[in-house]
Write a protein that holds these residues in place. Sequence first.
Motif, PDB file in Angstrom:
ATOM      1  N   VAL A 102       0.855  -1.178   0.000  1.00 43.06           N
ATOM      2  CA  VAL A 102       0.000   0.000   0.000  1.00 43.06           C
ATOM      3  C   VAL A 102       0.894   1.233   0.000  1.00 43.06           C
ATOM      4  O   VAL A 102       1.752   1.395   0.867  1.00 43.06           O
ATOM      5  N   GLU A 103       0.688   2.089  -1.003  1.00 46.06           N
ATOM      6  CA  GLU A 103       1.422   3.342  -1.104  1.00 46.06           C
ATOM      7  C   GLU A 103       0.503   4.452  -0.625  1.00 46.06           C
ATOM      8  O   GLU A 103      -0.657   4.517  -1.011  1.00 46.06           O
ATOM      9  N   THR A 104       1.013   5.339   0.226  1.00 43.27           N
ATOM     10  CA  THR A 104       0.213   6.455   0.724  1.00 43.27           C
ATOM     11  C   THR A 104       0.890   7.773   0.374  1.00 43.27           C
ATOM     12  O   THR A 104       2.114   7.841   0.266  1.00 43.27           O
ATOM     13  N   SER A 105       0.062   8.803   0.197  1.00 44.59           N
ATOM     14  CA  SER A 105       0.621  10.100  -0.157  1.00 44.59           C
ATOM     15  C   SER A 105      -0.385  11.219   0.100  1.00 44.59           C
ATOM     16  O   SER A 105      -1.592  10.987   0.171  1.00 44.59           O
ATOM     17  N   THR A 106       0.152  12.402   0.249  1.00 48.31           N
ATOM     18  CA  THR A 106      -0.614  13.641   0.243  1.00 48.31           C
ATOM     19  C   THR A 106       0.111  14.553  -0.734  1.00 48.31           C
ATOM     20  O   THR A 106       1.178  15.082  -0.417  1.00 48.31           O
ATOM     21  N   PRO A 107      -0.419  14.686  -1.955  1.00 52.25           N
ATOM     22  CA  PRO A 107       0.307  15.439  -2.974  1.00 52.25           C
ATOM     23  C   PRO A 107       0.290  16.939  -2.734  1.00 52.25           C
ATOM     24  O   PRO A 107      -0.610  17.462  -2.061  1.00 52.25           O
ATOM     25  N   PRO A 108       1.273  17.654  -3.288  1.00 52.61           N
ATOM     26  CA  PRO A 108       1.258  19.114  -3.233  1.00 52.61           C
ATOM     27  C   PRO A 108      -0.026  19.639  -3.886  1.00 52.61           C
ATOM     28  O   PRO A 108      -0.589  18.997  -4.764  1.00 52.61           O
ATOM     29  N   GLY A 109      -0.478  20.801  -3.441  1.00 50.04           N
ATOM     30  CA  GLY A 109      -1.675  21.393  -4.013  1.00 50.04           C
ATOM     31  C   GLY A 109      -2.961  20.837  -3.452  1.00 50.04           C
ATOM     32  O   GLY A 109      -4.033  21.031  -4.021  1.00 50.04           O
ATOM     33  N   THR A 110      -2.852  20.117  -2.333  1.00 45.56           N
ATOM     34  CA  THR A 110      -4.037  19.598  -1.642  1.00 45.56           C
ATOM     35  C   THR A 110      -3.972  20.040  -0.179  1.00 45.56           C
ATOM     36  O   THR A 110      -2.895  20.371   0.327  1.00 45.56           O
ATOM     37  N   PRO A 111      -5.118  20.053   0.500  1.00 46.29           N
ATOM     38  CA  PRO A 111      -5.111  20.493   1.904  1.00 46.29           C
ATOM     39  C   PRO A 111      -4.207  19.625   2.784  1.00 46.29           C
ATOM     40  O   PRO A 111      -4.075  18.425   2.549  1.00 46.29           O
ATOM     41  N   THR A 112      -3.618  20.229   3.772  1.00 45.39           N
ATOM     42  CA  THR A 112      -2.824  19.490   4.751  1.00 45.39           C
ATOM     43  C   THR A 112      -3.768  18.700   5.650  1.00 45.39           C
ATOM     44  O   THR A 112      -4.734  19.252   6.173  1.00 45.39           O
ATOM     45  N   PRO A 113      -3.537  17.391   5.818  1.00 41.75           N
ATOM     46  CA  PRO A 113      -4.392  16.603   6.707  1.00 41.75           C
ATOM     47  C   PRO A 113      -4.387  17.182   8.129  1.00 41.75           C
ATOM     48  O   PRO A 113      -3.369  17.698   8.593  1.00 41.75           O
ATOM     49  N   ILE A 114      -5.546  17.079   8.811  1.00 48.17           N
ATOM     50  CA  ILE A 114      -5.637  17.602  10.173  1.00 48.17           C
ATOM     51  C   ILE A 114      -5.348  16.533  11.219  1.00 48.17           C
ATOM     52  O   ILE A 114      -5.493  16.767  12.406  1.00 48.17           O
ATOM     53  N   GLY A 115      -4.928  15.361  10.765  1.00 49.11           N
ATOM     54  CA  GLY A 115      -4.615  14.271  11.676  1.00 49.11           C
ATOM     55  C   GLY A 115      -3.467  13.448  11.136  1.00 49.11           C
ATOM     56  O   GLY A 115      -2.864  13.790  10.108  1.00 49.11           O
ATOM     57  N   PRO A 116      -3.168  12.327  11.797  1.00 48.93           N
ATOM     58  CA  PRO A 116      -2.032  11.485  11.402  1.00 48.93           C
ATOM     59  C   PRO A 116      -2.392  10.534  10.254  1.00 48.93           C
ATOM     60  O   PRO A 116      -2.564   9.326  10.454  1.00 48.93           O
ATOM     61  N   TYR A 117      -2.536  11.079   9.049  1.00 51.63           N
ATOM     62  CA  TYR A 117      -2.891  10.263   7.891  1.00 51.63           C
ATOM     63  C   TYR A 117      -2.461  10.971   6.608  1.00 51.63           C
ATOM     64  O   TYR A 117      -2.144  12.159   6.612  1.00 51.63           O
ATOM     65  N   ASN A 118      -2.443  10.228   5.528  1.00 54.04           N
ATOM     66  CA  ASN A 118      -2.280  10.772   4.184  1.00 54.04           C
ATOM     67  C   ASN A 118      -3.642  10.733   3.515  1.00 54.04           C
ATOM     68  O   ASN A 118      -4.505   9.932   3.882  1.00 54.04           O
ATOM     69  N   HIS A 119      -3.837  11.584   2.514  1.00 51.91           N
ATOM     70  CA  HIS A 119      -5.118  11.595   1.809  1.00 51.91           C
ATOM     71  C   HIS A 119      -5.338  10.346   0.962  1.00 51.91           C
ATOM     72  O   HIS A 119      -6.458   9.862   0.858  1.00 51.91           O
ATOM     73  N   ILE A 120      -4.274   9.836   0.340  1.00 51.39           N
ATOM     74  CA  ILE A 120      -4.409   8.769  -0.648  1.00 51.39           C
ATOM     75  C   ILE A 120      -3.758   7.492  -0.153  1.00 51.39           C
ATOM     76  O   ILE A 120      -2.644   7.509   0.381  1.00 51.39           O
ATOM     77  N   ALA A 121      -4.471   6.374  -0.378  1.00 52.08           N
ATOM     78  CA  ALA A 121      -3.886   5.044  -0.222  1.00 52.08           C
ATOM     79  C   ALA A 121      -4.146   4.310  -1.532  1.00 52.08           C
ATOM     80  O   ALA A 121      -5.267   4.315  -2.039  1.00 52.08           O
TER      81      ALA A 121
END
Length: 130
Positions: free
Chosen positions: A5-24
């Motif tokens: 499982v690859e996880t990420s939060t790409p540039p140009g998206t909101p910063t998560p407000i908790g301990p997670y990435n947006h995408i799995a």
Amino acid sequence: MQTKVETSTPPGTPTPIGPYNHIAKVGPFISIGGTAGVDPATGQLAGPDVAAQTRQILKSFRTMLRSVGSDLDHVLHINIFLLEMSDFDAMNRAYIEGMGDHRPARTVIGVSELPKPGVRLTMNLTAVAP
């Protein structure tokens, strides 16, 4: 088939407000977690109303999906969590603007509270990479 499982939060998206990435993502399957209508450039809500927030969420989804080689036309299912069901029609109008002719499976759930003050709704989705 890939099982890591690859996880990420790409540039140009909101910063998560908790301990997670947006995408799995695993293989062709993509899951995007709960996303609010936050403008990533300012860190503030895109607007106080459900329509502005819906448009921002779909804009963020486009950016997130593009970062993993997909797009809104490859969405299988969207969950929508509305703070007020009276916002349903306005959310739908903005949703149709953002989704175009693609109509994936969808669930709309009324909730009593959301974590960020001023948020009218959040959405998450499941998609595939083409």
